[in-house]
Design a protein around this motif. Structure first.
Motif, mmCIF file in Angstrom:
data_model
loop_
_atom_site.group_PDB
_atom_site.id
_atom_site.type_symbol
_atom_site.label_atom_id
_atom_site.label_comp_id
_atom_site.label_asym_id
_atom_site.label_seq_id
_atom_site.Cartn_x
_atom_site.Cartn_y
_atom_site.Cartn_z
ATOM 1 N N LEU A 112 -33.299 -5.846 -4.395
ATOM 2 C CA LEU A 112 -33.710 -6.825 -5.402
ATOM 3 C C LEU A 112 -32.501 -7.246 -6.227
ATOM 4 N N ASP A 113 -32.245 -8.550 -6.249
ATOM 5 C CA ASP A 113 -31.270 -9.143 -7.164
ATOM 6 C C ASP A 113 -32.081 -9.797 -8.270
ATOM 7 N N LEU A 114 -32.150 -9.117 -9.412
ATOM 8 C CA LEU A 114 -32.985 -9.544 -10.535
ATOM 9 C C LEU A 114 -32.165 -10.417 -11.483
ATOM 10 N N CYS A 115 -32.765 -11.508 -11.967
ATOM 11 C CA CYS A 115 -32.025 -12.510 -12.753
ATOM 12 C C CYS A 115 -30.882 -13.049 -11.905
ATOM 13 N N CYS A 116 -31.229 -13.594 -10.759
ATOM 14 C CA CYS A 116 -30.258 -13.861 -9.699
ATOM 15 C C CYS A 116 -29.365 -15.056 -9.940
ATOM 16 N N GLY A 117 -29.794 -16.025 -10.765
ATOM 17 C CA GLY A 117 -28.968 -17.215 -10.943
ATOM 18 C C GLY A 117 -28.685 -17.900 -9.618
ATOM 19 N N SER A 118 -27.407 -18.052 -9.293
ATOM 20 C CA SER A 118 -26.995 -18.710 -8.050
ATOM 21 C C SER A 118 -27.326 -17.914 -6.796
ATOM 22 N N PHE B 230 -25.462 -4.657 3.209
ATOM 23 C CA PHE B 230 -26.608 -4.187 3.971
ATOM 24 C C PHE B 230 -27.176 -5.324 4.822
ATOM 25 N N PRO B 231 -26.526 -5.640 5.921
ATOM 26 C CA PRO B 231 -26.936 -6.807 6.729
ATOM 27 C C PRO B 231 -28.301 -6.687 7.377
ATOM 28 N N GLU B 232 -28.874 -5.492 7.422
ATOM 29 C CA GLU B 232 -30.204 -5.326 8.014
ATOM 30 C C GLU B 232 -31.317 -5.334 6.967
ATOM 31 N N ALA B 233 -30.975 -5.379 5.701
ATOM 32 C CA ALA B 233 -31.973 -5.264 4.634
ATOM 33 C C ALA B 233 -32.618 -6.609 4.303
ATOM 34 N N GLU B 234 -33.836 -6.551 3.792
ATOM 35 C CA GLU B 234 -34.497 -7.702 3.195
ATOM 36 C C GLU B 234 -34.060 -7.789 1.731
ATOM 37 N N VAL B 235 -33.790 -8.991 1.253
ATOM 38 C CA VAL B 235 -33.295 -9.175 -0.107
ATOM 39 C C VAL B 235 -34.170 -10.181 -0.834
ATOM 40 N N ASP B 236 -34.643 -9.813 -2.023
ATOM 41 C CA ASP B 236 -35.389 -10.725 -2.878
ATOM 42 C C ASP B 236 -34.491 -11.193 -4.021
ATOM 43 N N LEU B 237 -34.402 -12.505 -4.216
ATOM 44 C CA LEU B 237 -33.683 -13.099 -5.337
ATOM 45 C C LEU B 237 -34.710 -13.544 -6.361
ATOM 46 N N VAL B 238 -34.671 -12.958 -7.544
ATOM 47 C CA VAL B 238 -35.700 -13.207 -8.550
ATOM 48 C C VAL B 238 -35.083 -13.829 -9.800
ATOM 49 N N ASP B 239 -35.718 -14.889 -10.275
ATOM 50 C CA ASP B 239 -35.289 -15.514 -11.529
ATOM 51 C C ASP B 239 -36.489 -16.225 -12.139
ATOM 52 N N LEU C 244 -43.790 -8.870 -9.058
ATOM 53 C CA LEU C 244 -43.350 -7.918 -8.027
ATOM 54 C C LEU C 244 -44.217 -6.672 -7.971
ATOM 55 N N ALA C 245 -45.442 -6.771 -8.413
ATOM 56 C CA ALA C 245 -46.330 -5.609 -8.453
ATOM 57 C C ALA C 245 -46.468 -4.984 -7.068
ATOM 58 N N GLY C 246 -46.292 -3.668 -7.007
ATOM 59 C CA GLY C 246 -46.473 -2.925 -5.766
ATOM 60 C C GLY C 246 -45.298 -2.960 -4.813
ATOM 61 N N ILE C 247 -44.229 -3.671 -5.163
ATOM 62 C CA ILE C 247 -43.058 -3.764 -4.282
ATOM 63 C C ILE C 247 -42.002 -2.752 -4.743
ATOM 64 N N HIS C 248 -41.422 -2.041 -3.787
ATOM 65 C CA HIS C 248 -40.410 -1.026 -4.093
ATOM 66 C C HIS C 248 -39.107 -1.352 -3.365
ATOM 67 N N TYR C 249 -38.007 -1.062 -4.049
ATOM 68 C CA TYR C 249 -36.682 -1.395 -3.538
ATOM 69 C C TYR C 249 -35.804 -0.150 -3.480
ATOM 70 N N ASP C 250 -34.903 -0.153 -2.519
ATOM 71 C CA ASP C 250 -33.914 0.927 -2.428
ATOM 72 C C ASP C 250 -32.734 0.659 -3.351
ATOM 73 N N LEU C 251 -32.555 -0.600 -3.720
ATOM 74 C CA LEU C 251 -31.503 -0.999 -4.657
ATOM 75 C C LEU C 251 -32.020 -2.127 -5.523
ATOM 76 N N ILE C 252 -31.927 -1.935 -6.831
ATOM 77 C CA ILE C 252 -32.147 -3.014 -7.784
ATOM 78 C C ILE C 252 -30.813 -3.257 -8.472
ATOM 79 N N VAL C 253 -30.298 -4.462 -8.327
ATOM 80 C CA VAL C 253 -29.025 -4.822 -8.952
ATOM 81 C C VAL C 253 -29.258 -6.057 -9.794
ATOM 82 N N THR C 254 -28.728 -6.049 -11.017
ATOM 83 C CA THR C 254 -29.034 -7.150 -11.914
ATOM 84 C C THR C 254 -27.905 -7.409 -12.900
ATOM 85 N N ASN C 255 -27.641 -8.684 -13.087
ATOM 86 C CA ASN C 255 -26.726 -9.153 -14.128
ATOM 87 C C ASN C 255 -27.549 -10.045 -15.050
#
Length: 293
Positions: free
Chosen positions: A129-135, A147-156, A189-200
């Motif tokens: 999860l890229d939270l407050c993703c901007g660009s 992580f080229p095999e991972a699913e990524v969500d961009l949230v803003d 994002l209720a019920g969704i779990h991530y192995d990495l949450i990264v946010t700026n």
């Protein structure tokens, strides 16, 4: 303009004018020469590095006119170079930007290039999860480089920002694994779990926002302002992150100059403050077990 002929001429002249005007450099460069190089080469579509032979290449009348227009906007309106060229580099990758999003400049780029080692193993990461993703630069760079095999969500929360993020997803042909979600932080994002949450997230306090150089006032205030102490988003993220992390997951958050206020607000949290070879500070890491319930 009759006295300026080559690429080198324009870079030298622009650097002199930038210093003369006392411009502020903080959107990809830290001095007038690098700023001039970035503006000239990007405007001419010549990339980041130029073979020595081309520095003496003579410009056409059209190219000279275009460059002078760009230089005038930088000097008179203090518009940052990435907005003028609609390109910013992050984690050694180019991204489209305009004034709907902040200009990428996070030290998290180094963490991405290091694949978040030693805190994550590549086989552990299935969803990011890229939270407050901007660009979208952090999430997209993570998808490409970490992580080229991972699913990524961009949230803003901003539909304008997500439109820019989608443009960058399209450019890198990542629609099969990088997805945009409009959400006020974790709301959708209720019920969704991530192995990495990264946010700026936004983290600029009220006083710092008022005192920022003119260049920063071209950026969307929605991406900067975070209340009186700069922590309005950090508080919400810390309160909610654990319910969206897997047990082996980590949270990475940039709070910049608001770090001392955050430490004072959470004296019992074992923040790991990351260090970066290329500079930058105010980024912490917490594991699932370290986060408040």
């Amino acid at each position: 303009m009759d006295e300026l002929h080559t690429i080198a001429d324009f870079v030298r002249w622009a650097a002199s004018r930038f210093n003369e005007a006392h411009l502020y450099f903080g959107h990809g460069t830290d001095n007038a020469v690098d700023e001039a190089v970035a503006l000239v080469l990007q405007t001419l579509h010549l990339g980041q590095e130029l073979p020595p032979l081309l520095w003496q290449g003579r410009l056409t009348y059209r190219e000279k006119t275009q460059l002078l227009n760009q230089l005038q906007l930088r000097l008179e309106k203090r518009i940052p170079v990435p907005y003028l060229t609609q390109q910013a580099w992050f984690a050694q990758l180019p991204f489209y930007v305009d004034q709907r999003v902040l200009i990428p400049r996070s030290p998290i780029a180094e963490l991405i290039e290091a694949r978040y080692a030693p805190w994550l193993e590549i086989e552990q990461v299935n969803r990011v999860l890229d939270l407050c993703c901007g660009s979208g630069c952090i999430g997209i760079a993570t998808a490409i480089k970490s992580f080229p095999e991972a699913e990524v969500d961009l949230v803003d929360i901003s539909p304008d920002a997500l439109a820019v993020a989608q443009k960058n997803i399209d450019e890198y042909q990542l629609n099969d694994k990088v997805h945009i979600v409009q959400s006020d932080l974790f709301t959708e994002l209720a019920g969704i779990h991530y192995d990495l949450i990264v946010t700026n997230p936004p983290y600029v306090d009220a006083q710092a926002l008022e005192e920022m150089p003119e260049e920063y006032h071209h950026e969307p205030v929605l991406g900067l302002a975070a209340g009186e102490d700069g922590l309005s988003f950090a508080h919400q993220i810390l309160a909610q992150a654990k319910r969206h992390l897997t047990p082996h997951g980590i949270l990475v958050v940039e709070v910049g100059a608001s770090a001392p206020a955050l430490i004072a607000a959470y004296p019992d949290l074992p923040f790991l403050w990351l260090e970066f070879a290329r500079g930058g500070e105010g980024v912490f890491l917490l594991t699932y077990d370290q986060l408040p319930d």
